[in-house]
Motif scaffolding. Structure first.
Motif, PDB file in Angstrom:
ATOM      1  N   GLU A  51       1.007  -1.283   0.219  1.00  0.00           N
ATOM      2  CA  GLU A  51       0.039   0.053   0.030  1.00  0.00           C
ATOM      3  C   GLU A  51       0.871   1.249   0.007  1.00  0.00           C
ATOM      4  OE1 GLU A  51      -3.417   0.331  -0.230  1.00  0.00           O
ATOM      5  OE2 GLU A  51      -3.465  -1.660  -0.563  1.00  0.00           O
ATOM      6  N   VAL A  52       1.673   1.117   0.728  1.00  0.00           N
ATOM      7  CA  VAL A  52       2.746   2.375   0.872  1.00  0.00           C
ATOM      8  C   VAL A  52       3.612   2.651  -0.539  1.00  0.00           C
ATOM      9  CG1 VAL A  52       5.113   3.390   1.933  1.00  0.00           C
ATOM     10  CG2 VAL A  52       2.999   2.424   3.241  1.00  0.00           C
ATOM     11  N   ASP A  53       3.985   1.301  -1.201  1.00  0.00           N
ATOM     12  CA  ASP A  53       4.699   1.710  -2.360  1.00  0.00           C
ATOM     13  C   ASP A  53       3.769   2.141  -3.523  1.00  0.00           C
ATOM     14  OD1 ASP A  53       6.963   0.693  -1.564  1.00  0.00           O
ATOM     15  OD2 ASP A  53       6.959  -1.505  -2.115  1.00  0.00           O
ATOM     16  N   LYS A  54       2.629   1.766  -3.409  1.00  0.00           N
ATOM     17  CA  LYS A  54       1.388   2.066  -4.343  1.00  0.00           C
ATOM     18  C   LYS A  54       1.145   3.506  -4.182  1.00  0.00           C
ATOM     19  CE  LYS A  54      -2.645   0.481  -4.072  1.00  0.00           C
ATOM     20  NZ  LYS A  54      -3.895  -0.512  -4.005  1.00  0.00           N
ATOM     21  N   ALA A  55       0.965   4.091  -3.054  1.00  0.00           N
ATOM     22  CA  ALA A  55       0.668   5.569  -2.837  1.00  0.00           C
ATOM     23  C   ALA A  55       1.969   6.659  -3.095  1.00  0.00           C
ATOM     24  CB  ALA A  55       0.069   5.682  -1.443  1.00  0.00           C
ATOM     25  N   LEU A  56       3.094   6.051  -2.458  1.00  0.00           N
ATOM     26  CA  LEU A  56       4.328   6.864  -2.591  1.00  0.00           C
ATOM     27  C   LEU A  56       5.507   5.881  -3.128  1.00  0.00           C
ATOM     28  CD1 LEU A  56       3.998   8.002   1.169  1.00  0.00           C
ATOM     29  CD2 LEU A  56       3.597   9.385  -0.621  1.00  0.00           C
ATOM     30  N   PRO A  57       5.398   5.829  -4.454  1.00  0.00           N
ATOM     31  CA  PRO A  57       6.382   4.915  -5.268  1.00  0.00           C
ATOM     32  C   PRO A  57       7.687   5.593  -5.034  1.00  0.00           C
ATOM     33  CG  PRO A  57       4.864   6.235  -6.775  1.00  0.00           C
ATOM     34  CD  PRO A  57       4.171   6.214  -5.408  1.00  0.00           C
ATOM     35  N   LYS A  59       9.454   6.607  -2.587  1.00  0.00           N
ATOM     36  CA  LYS A  59       9.920   7.468  -1.523  1.00  0.00           C
ATOM     37  C   LYS A  59      10.333   6.654  -0.160  1.00  0.00           C
ATOM     38  CE  LYS A  59       8.571  11.539   0.893  1.00  0.00           C
ATOM     39  NZ  LYS A  59       7.473  12.990   0.933  1.00  0.00           N
ATOM     40  N   TYR A  60       9.594   5.478   0.104  1.00  0.00           N
ATOM     41  CA  TYR A  60      10.106   4.725   1.156  1.00  0.00           C
ATOM     42  C   TYR A  60      10.406   3.340   0.855  1.00  0.00           C
ATOM     43  CZ  TYR A  60       8.033   8.748   3.580  1.00  0.00           C
ATOM     44  OH  TYR A  60       7.642   9.788   4.256  1.00  0.00           O
ATOM     45  N   GLU A  61      11.501   2.849   1.369  1.00  0.00           N
ATOM     46  CA  GLU A  61      11.762   1.392   1.350  1.00  0.00           C
ATOM     47  C   GLU A  61      11.127   0.626   2.421  1.00  0.00           C
ATOM     48  OE1 GLU A  61      15.475  -1.499   0.642  1.00  0.00           O
ATOM     49  OE2 GLU A  61      15.994   0.458   0.872  1.00  0.00           O
ATOM     50  N   VAL A  62      10.092   0.013   2.294  1.00  0.00           N
ATOM     51  CA  VAL A  62       9.552  -0.860   3.516  1.00  0.00           C
ATOM     52  C   VAL A  62      10.224  -2.177   3.378  1.00  0.00           C
ATOM     53  CG1 VAL A  62       7.611  -1.593   4.616  1.00  0.00           C
ATOM     54  CG2 VAL A  62       7.418   0.634   3.396  1.00  0.00           C
ATOM     55  N   VAL A  63      10.994  -2.667   4.524  1.00  0.00           N
ATOM     56  CA  VAL A  63      11.316  -4.081   4.606  1.00  0.00           C
ATOM     57  C   VAL A  63      10.905  -4.592   5.955  1.00  0.00           C
ATOM     58  CG1 VAL A  63      13.536  -5.124   4.956  1.00  0.00           C
ATOM     59  CG2 VAL A  63      13.603  -2.689   3.883  1.00  0.00           C
ATOM     60  N   VAL A  64      10.252  -5.702   5.424  1.00  0.00           N
ATOM     61  CA  VAL A  64       9.713  -6.845   6.488  1.00  0.00           C
ATOM     62  C   VAL A  64      10.638  -7.762   6.865  1.00  0.00           C
ATOM     63  CG1 VAL A  64       7.634  -8.324   6.917  1.00  0.00           C
ATOM     64  CG2 VAL A  64       7.466  -6.185   5.278  1.00  0.00           C
ATOM     65  N   HIS A  65      11.100  -7.366   8.272  1.00  0.00           N
ATOM     66  CA  HIS A  65      11.861  -8.427   8.722  1.00  0.00           C
ATOM     67  C   HIS A  65      11.186  -9.260   9.649  1.00  0.00           C
ATOM     68  CE1 HIS A  65      15.419  -5.658   8.060  1.00  0.00           C
ATOM     69  NE2 HIS A  65      14.528  -4.738   8.217  1.00  0.00           N
ATOM     70  N   HIS A  66      10.902 -10.696   9.033  1.00  0.00           N
ATOM     71  CA  HIS A  66      10.006 -11.722   9.769  1.00  0.00           C
ATOM     72  C   HIS A  66      10.981 -12.507  10.622  1.00  0.00           C
ATOM     73  CE1 HIS A  66      11.105 -14.750   6.823  1.00  0.00           C
ATOM     74  NE2 HIS A  66      10.834 -13.707   5.827  1.00  0.00           N
ATOM     75  N   SER A  67      10.222 -13.368  11.196  1.00  0.00           N
ATOM     76  CA  SER A  67      11.028 -14.719  12.110  1.00  0.00           C
ATOM     77  C   SER A  67      11.773 -14.375  13.043  1.00  0.00           C
ATOM     78  CB  SER A  67      11.925 -15.579  10.897  1.00  0.00           C
ATOM     79  OG  SER A  67      11.071 -16.222   9.941  1.00  0.00           O
ATOM     80  N   ALA A  68      11.450 -13.051  13.563  1.00  0.00           N
ATOM     81  CA  ALA A  68      12.083 -12.586  14.861  1.00  0.00           C
ATOM     82  C   ALA A  68      13.722 -12.349  14.651  1.00  0.00           C
ATOM     83  CB  ALA A  68      12.233 -13.662  16.087  1.00  0.00           C
ATOM     84  N   ASP A 259      -3.491   5.018   6.889  1.00  0.00           N
ATOM     85  CA  ASP A 259      -4.240   4.258   5.556  1.00  0.00           C
ATOM     86  C   ASP A 259      -3.866   2.891   5.242  1.00  0.00           C
ATOM     87  OD1 ASP A 259      -6.091   6.624   5.882  1.00  0.00           O
ATOM     88  OD2 ASP A 259      -5.290   7.461   3.924  1.00  0.00           O
ATOM     89  N   ALA A 260      -2.585   2.755   5.152  1.00  0.00           N
ATOM     90  CA  ALA A 260      -2.101   1.734   4.549  1.00  0.00           C
ATOM     91  C   ALA A 260      -2.252   0.659   5.835  1.00  0.00           C
ATOM     92  CB  ALA A 260      -0.564   1.905   4.262  1.00  0.00           C
ATOM     93  N   ALA A 261      -2.061   1.171   6.907  1.00  0.00           N
ATOM     94  CA  ALA A 261      -2.187   0.367   8.249  1.00  0.00           C
ATOM     95  C   ALA A 261      -3.620  -0.324   8.476  1.00  0.00           C
ATOM     96  CB  ALA A 261      -1.788   0.841   9.486  1.00  0.00           C
TER      97      ALA A 261
END
Length: 326
Positions: A51-57, A59-68, A259-261
């Motif tokens: 959602e963030v990439d779509k709205a603000l292409p 501008k932000y590099e959102v990185v999901v760090h999973h698995s603790a 909104d993305a959240a």
């Protein structure tokens, strides 16, 4: 222009590009979650990124760090306070240490359905709880589902509290959850996720989690033979932001993040609710023995004492929840 002059001019232009690049680089947004890629926490975080990439292409590099990868939920919350991590999708249990009033949502048998949880969390009570995150240096962005918690173990069918007496049951790092399982008569053991190794090695006899977590974690393969559908606690997740990070965002960007959240939270809710039945069927097919109708009345009676310790704002919030759900 001499060769030397042309060379210096060229080097100066190249240097200007090097120094200008960071100004145009995407700002990194780290999201820390403790679960693997197939869990709702991570699925929702990835939806947020989309959602963030779509709205603000760009501008932000959102990185999901999973698995603790960034530590336990408690450790991630501490990093959010410091501003070294920007966001998380976190279970409400560990949040209790930072926002004590959140334990109002963790009390046993308070919610009976997803419709009930939606009514509370999307209404004035839930929104009021999210505002309380500010004082801890956090931003409560939106609630989503983890699901209703059920108990599994490796020893015997848990038809009632007596069947679980003395068992080492893993709980979240939450005083409320410890109190619930002490009241039931088990031996609660607070431990950060993941817990697969401890279950396999017999360090723990059992654990309690929603169907979505039991399924995604393949806990049946970790020696958890018995599942009791106690639904003893409704477990919410929260999109949590670092206040230091969220506050410095431009107003328009802050709205995009909020909104993305919300969009990601609704995606998470649908995922949990739409897949619960098929996940339970899959656990049964894999050999897990399911107690469909445990003695919920007995569990409820055993845990009534947890409410007696409530006071102040938390007690008032619980009273408001009960009034809302009448």
């Amino acid at each position: 222009m001499s060769f030397i002059s042309r060379t210096l001019t060229g080097l100066g232009f190249a240097a200007s590009l090097v120094f200008a690049a960071p100004a145009n680089a995407a700002e990194k947004v780290n999201i820390g979650v403790v679960t693997g890629p197939t869990f709702v926490h991570t699925i929702a975080a990835q939806k947020f990124r989309e959602e963030v990439d779509k709205a603000l292409p760009g501008k932000y590099e959102v990185v999901v760090h999973h698995s603790a990868a960034l530590g336990s939920e408690t450790q991630v919350l501490q990093q959010l306070q410091l501003g070294t991590v920007q966001m998380s999708v976190c279970t409400t249990g560990p949040i209790e240490a930072f926002v004590p009033e959140i334990k109002a949502l963790e009390l046993p048998f308070l919610f009976t359905s997803y419709e009930a949880s939606d009514k509370v969390l999307d209404g004035p009570i839930g929104q009021g709880l999210l505002k309380r995150f500010d004082k801890a240096g956090l931003v409560g962005m939106h609630f989503l589902d983890n699901g209703f918690r059920n108990v599994t173990n490796s020893k015997r069918a848990g038809n009632g509290p007596d069947d679980l007496k003395g068992m080492k049951i893993r709980t979240m790092e939450s005083p409320t959850h410890l109190a619930i399982w002490r009241a039931i008569g088990a031996n609660p053991t607070p431990m950060a996720w993941p817990i697969t190794t401890q279950l396999q090695q017999g360090v723990l006899d059992g654990q309690e989690n929603p169907i979505s977590v039991i399924s995604a974690g393949k806990l049946n393969e970790a020696g958890q033979k018995y599942l009791s559908l106690t639904r003893h606690v409704y477990s919410a997740l929260v999109f949590v932001g670092s206040k230091a990070f969220i506050d410095k965002l431009p107003a328009a960007d802050r709205k995009v993040f909020m909104d993305a959240a919300r969009s990601a939270a609704l995606t998470g809710r649908r995922y949990v609710r739409d897949n619960e039945a098929s996940q339970l069927a899959g656990l049964k097919a894999a050999g897990m023995l399911v107690v469909e109708t445990p003695d919920v009345a007995a569990f409820r009676t055993k845990t009534e004492s947890v409410y007696a310790s409530l006071g102040g704002d938390t007690k008032k919030i619980v009273e408001d929840i009960r009034q809302t759900l009448k």
